[in-house]
Design an enzyme around this catalytic site. Structure first.
Site, mmCIF file in Angstrom:
data_model
loop_
_atom_site.group_PDB
_atom_site.id
_atom_site.type_symbol
_atom_site.label_atom_id
_atom_site.label_comp_id
_atom_site.label_asym_id
_atom_site.label_seq_id
_atom_site.Cartn_x
_atom_site.Cartn_y
_atom_site.Cartn_z
ATOM 1 N N LEU A 221 0.869 -1.170 0.000
ATOM 2 C CA LEU A 221 0.000 0.000 0.000
ATOM 3 C C LEU A 221 0.907 1.221 0.000
ATOM 4 O O LEU A 221 1.979 1.203 0.601
ATOM 5 C CB LEU A 221 -0.900 0.029 1.242
ATOM 6 C CG LEU A 221 -1.950 -1.078 1.383
ATOM 7 C CD1 LEU A 221 -2.716 -0.890 2.695
ATOM 8 C CD2 LEU A 221 -2.909 -1.095 0.207
ATOM 9 N N ASP A 222 0.483 2.281 -0.666
ATOM 10 C CA ASP A 222 1.259 3.517 -0.633
ATOM 11 C C ASP A 222 1.355 4.026 0.799
ATOM 12 O O ASP A 222 0.510 3.720 1.654
ATOM 13 C CB ASP A 222 0.594 4.593 -1.504
ATOM 14 C CG ASP A 222 0.572 4.220 -2.973
ATOM 15 O OD1 ASP A 222 1.463 3.463 -3.402
ATOM 16 O OD2 ASP A 222 -0.335 4.694 -3.684
ATOM 17 N N LYS A 223 2.350 4.839 1.046
ATOM 18 C CA LYS A 223 2.577 5.381 2.384
ATOM 19 C C LYS A 223 1.310 5.993 2.970
ATOM 20 O O LYS A 223 0.961 5.747 4.133
ATOM 21 C CB LYS A 223 3.689 6.430 2.331
ATOM 22 C CG LYS A 223 3.912 7.163 3.644
ATOM 23 C CD LYS A 223 4.971 8.245 3.499
ATOM 24 C CE LYS A 223 5.138 9.041 4.793
ATOM 25 N NZ LYS A 223 6.160 10.111 4.650
#
Length: 348
Positions: free
Chosen positions: A166-168
């Site tokens: 997942l993106d930050k």
């Protein structure tokens, strides 16, 4: 230092992710001095090229940085610059300092919200702001560091068992393997589209047109901005097939609440596809979104995750509650997820 490098390589060695590049050397770490002699085959070469040939486990850019930090000596004198030419028989001394990458793959006791765990796998509810994997700019404090501290077996797995990202600034559910057979099985199931990954997205502009849209648009590097991804024409730019099923849950005057089901798992896929429809995520500055309703980060939450257990075959399904900032943003726009709960099994 050699152990750290070996450990880092073993953890980052497997697909599906790209390996981070070496960053600047860390003068504060433990150093190793090597004494070398320039062979005849390297006569007349630049100093940094000669060192790259003699110390192949480090990149030329890293060795150039060491030269500029006065860590290299040529025939007893400080080396002037990376472009300095060497001669056969020259004596070289290089002080090898750990890179941030080599020190990144270490255990760090960080709090994790573990939704499920057995001897084969775990499901984590990742908070927004937590980086999944060390990379330039975020060499510590990542999910990988936390997994290494939590489970000694993670050090034996590529990427500590992480099978997808997942993106930050995206919150929500992630699978993590705890054994190599489980990791291989989960990667295969993701590739075969046998893992259901469902997201909630808060986007700009009221939704228009069909409530359900199957977006089938290849994604690749944006040819105008290499920091972004974009919907591309595969005949002109490199890209991979990408499919997202999007369903409108509720409209508001300011925007819309959309449920997205990943058919594929490309980098920034939902962010790119929604932006291509004219509905960039709230707070997603990279793809045209703006802060709104109190959301400063991209308004995306991996809310539901379902798959068959890779060992037992038992069906597993998990749901993560909305984080506080996203719940407050929905309330600010007069939106609710009640309809989403009622229709959760209908998207597919």
């Amino acid at each position: 230092m050699a152990f750290l490098l070996k450990q880092a390589r073993s953890i980052i060695s497997a697909p599906p992710f790209e390996d981070p590049e070496d960053d600047a050397a860390d003068p504060g770490g433990a150093a190793e001095k090597r004494q070398l002699a320039v062979p005849a085959g390297l006569h007349g070469q630049r100093l940094d090229r000669a060192l790259a040939a003699l110390v192949p486990e480090f990149s030329r850019s890293y060795l150039s940085q060491l030269i500029e930090q006065d860590a290299a000596r040529l025939n007893g004198a400080a080396a002037a610059k990376p472009a300095q030419k060497v001669k056969a028989g020259d004596a070289l001394t290089i002080e090898l300092r750990p890179t941030p990458m080599s020190q990144a793959f270490v255990p760090q006791a960080l709090p994790l919200d573990v939704v499920y765990e057995d001897e084969h796998l775990a499901v984590i509810n990742k908070p927004a702001g937590l980086v999944v994997h060390p990379a330039p700019g975020n060499w510590s404090g990542t999910l990988l560091n936390a997994l290494l501290a939590r489970d000694p077996r993670a050090a034996l797995l590529p990427r500590a068992g992480i099978v997808h990202r997942l993106d930050k600034d995206t919150s929500g559910l992630m699978m993590v393997a705890r054994s190599r057979p489980t990791m291989d099985a989960l990667v295969a199931r993701i590739a075969a589209r046998e893992v259901r990954r469902e997201y909630l997205a808060l986007a700009h502009r009221p939704w228009a047109g069909p409530a359900r849209r199957e977006v089938d648009a290849p994604i690749g590097r944006d040819p105008r901005n290499r920091l972004r991804m974009a919907v591309v024409d595969p005949d002109r730019n490199a890209g991979k097939p990408a499919q997202t099923l999007c369903e409108l849950l509720q409209n508001a005057e300011q925007g819309c609440l959309v449920r997205c089901l990943l058919r594929t798992g490309r980098t920034h896929q939902i962010r790119v596809h929604l932006a291509s429809l004219g509905h960039p995520l709230v707070g997603d500055a990279l793809y045209g979104g703006l802060p709104a309703a109190g959301m400063a980060r991209q308004a995306l939450h991996a809310r539901r995750l379902a798959f068959a257990h890779p060992v037992t075959g038992a069906p597993l399904a998990f749901a993560a509650p909305l984080p506080g900032d996203l719940a407050a943003a929905l309330a600010a726009w007069g939106l609710t997820i009640g309809a989403d709960d009622a229709a959760a099994g209908q998207l597919g």
